[in-house]
Design an enzyme around this catalytic site. Sequence first.
Site, short mmCIF file in Angstrom:
data_model
loop_
_atom_site.label_atom_id
_atom_site.label_comp_id
_atom_site.label_asym_id
_atom_site.label_seq_id
_atom_site.Cartn_x
_atom_site.Cartn_y
_atom_site.Cartn_z
N LYS A 111 32.90 38.00 33.51
CA LYS A 111 33.69 36.78 33.30
C LYS A 111 32.87 35.67 32.68
O LYS A 111 33.41 34.85 31.94
CB LYS A 111 34.29 36.30 34.64
CG LYS A 111 35.49 37.09 35.11
CD LYS A 111 36.30 36.25 36.10
CE LYS A 111 37.50 36.98 36.62
NZ LYS A 111 38.23 36.20 37.63
N LYS A 194 40.04 46.87 31.32
CA LYS A 194 41.11 46.91 32.33
C LYS A 194 42.24 45.97 31.93
O LYS A 194 42.02 44.97 31.24
CB LYS A 194 40.57 46.59 33.72
CG LYS A 194 40.19 45.17 33.96
CD LYS A 194 39.86 44.91 35.44
CE LYS A 194 39.46 43.44 35.56
NZ LYS A 194 39.14 42.99 36.90
N LYS A 197 45.67 39.78 33.53
CA LYS A 197 46.60 38.71 33.18
C LYS A 197 45.94 37.68 32.30
O LYS A 197 46.61 36.87 31.68
CB LYS A 197 47.26 38.05 34.40
CG LYS A 197 46.46 37.85 35.66
CD LYS A 197 47.29 37.05 36.68
CE LYS A 197 47.15 37.57 38.11
NZ LYS A 197 45.81 37.42 38.66
P1 AMP Z 1 43.52 39.47 40.31
O1 AMP Z 1 44.63 39.46 39.33
O2 AMP Z 1 42.19 39.61 39.64
O3 AMP Z 1 43.59 38.39 41.29
O4 AMP Z 1 43.68 40.83 41.13
C1 AMP Z 1 44.57 40.97 42.23
C2 AMP Z 1 44.59 42.41 42.69
O5 AMP Z 1 45.06 43.27 41.66
C3 AMP Z 1 43.21 42.95 43.10
O6 AMP Z 1 43.35 43.81 44.21
C4 AMP Z 1 42.78 43.73 41.89
O7 AMP Z 1 41.88 44.76 42.20
C5 AMP Z 1 44.10 44.30 41.41
N1 AMP Z 1 44.05 44.55 39.95
C6 AMP Z 1 43.94 43.62 38.98
N2 AMP Z 1 43.92 44.19 37.76
C7 AMP Z 1 44.02 45.54 37.97
C8 AMP Z 1 44.06 46.68 37.12
N3 AMP Z 1 44.01 46.56 35.80
N4 AMP Z 1 44.20 47.90 37.70
C9 AMP Z 1 44.30 48.03 39.05
N5 AMP Z 1 44.24 46.99 39.91
C10 AMP Z 1 44.12 45.76 39.39
#
Ligand code: AMP
Length: 344
Positions: A111, A194, A197
């Site tokens: 990041k 990956k 958002k």
């Molecule tokens: P975040 O959007 O970074 O706050 O992630 C929230 C949750 O979604 C966390 O448990 C992440 O590990 C999961 N997550 C985010 N992006 C992915 C992805 N591309 N594949 C699988 N899990 C994801």
Amino acid sequence: MQRVFSGIQPSGIPQLGNYLGAIRNWVALQADHECLFCVVDLHAITVWQDPAQLARQTRELAASIIACGIDPRKHILFHQSGVPAHARLAWIFNCVARIGWLNRMTQFKDKAGKDREAASAGLYVYPSLMAADVLAYHATRVPVGDDQKQHLEFANDIAQKFNHDYGVDFFPPIQPLIQGPAARVMSLRDGARKMSKSDPSDQSRINLADDADTIALKIRRAKTDPQPLPDEPAGLEGRPEARNLVGIYAAMADTDAAGVLREHGGRGFGAFKEALAALLISHLAPIAAETRRLLADPGAVDAILGEGAARAAEIADPIVREAERLVGFLQIPSAAAPSSHVRS
Ligand code: AMP
Ligand code: TRP
């Protein structure tokens, strides 16, 4: 009953990876766990967020989580900034964590990018706050996507060092729950990145708010290779984009890659993508509709978060107060200010 805690950042519209890697597993855990689900706005501001947009996204994410099937009456859904115990415990953990441990965190490196000196200090100590999120509730099971594994190992290291330094057995070990064929959903444009958002390209992801036409178009345009689908999972080796689409299909259809390939092996991507889009639309369209319905009454969503925060604080406050006592902070109840100090 074991306590579950998980969080998600209100840094954009939730995408398919959030759903398959995290939220869908949260829904299943509700049956036999006491669950806390947190919209982590403190984590979100470790990178710049426009204030009005952050507030809106926090509410929208809460609505979307409820629309996915989280029951905020039986379990607790709240916004992180609504419970000050998180920040209090995070400070203690910043003093337990070692700089050497933080220097190994791959998410910070990703990041922060090339200009590490310009990253916020909050982004650097992000994992201490995440450890505090979980441990403020003595939660023991944490459902996340694969990318959060290292942060949860870090949380266990903090818990162990705290217990060791203060000669107590206070913080329990955490068990990460990383499940399913889509624990790591990749970008639709690049099988090596990956799905996220915060990716600048909207074509790289399926948003939970996308309408049917948008989903169909994004899947049709998803990057693939010219070979047909293999008959067995071994044939996905070295084909990251094909592997990703098969993984998404498997997760949505509650099967595994072998199951998907038994049905679709040997076919070209045209037909497979059509079936995948139909599957996604049938799952996601009702979620988007329910999210919109909930957001028609923003006050009701805010009330759910406010009540969740109060219930969460009831659990976290005594635990964090005890951690503060163990550290040696004076336990003096705050008295009302003497009236002579109050200016009229
Ligand atoms: P975040 O959007 O970074 O706050 O992630 C929230 C949750 O979604 C966390 O448990 C992440 O590990 C999961 N997550 C985010 N992006 C992915 C992805 N591309 N594949 C699988 N899990 C994801
Ligand atoms: N860091 C997680 C992510 O971006 C979100 C998060 C914050 C979290 N606190 C948490 C996940 C506590 C699980 C438990 O994906």
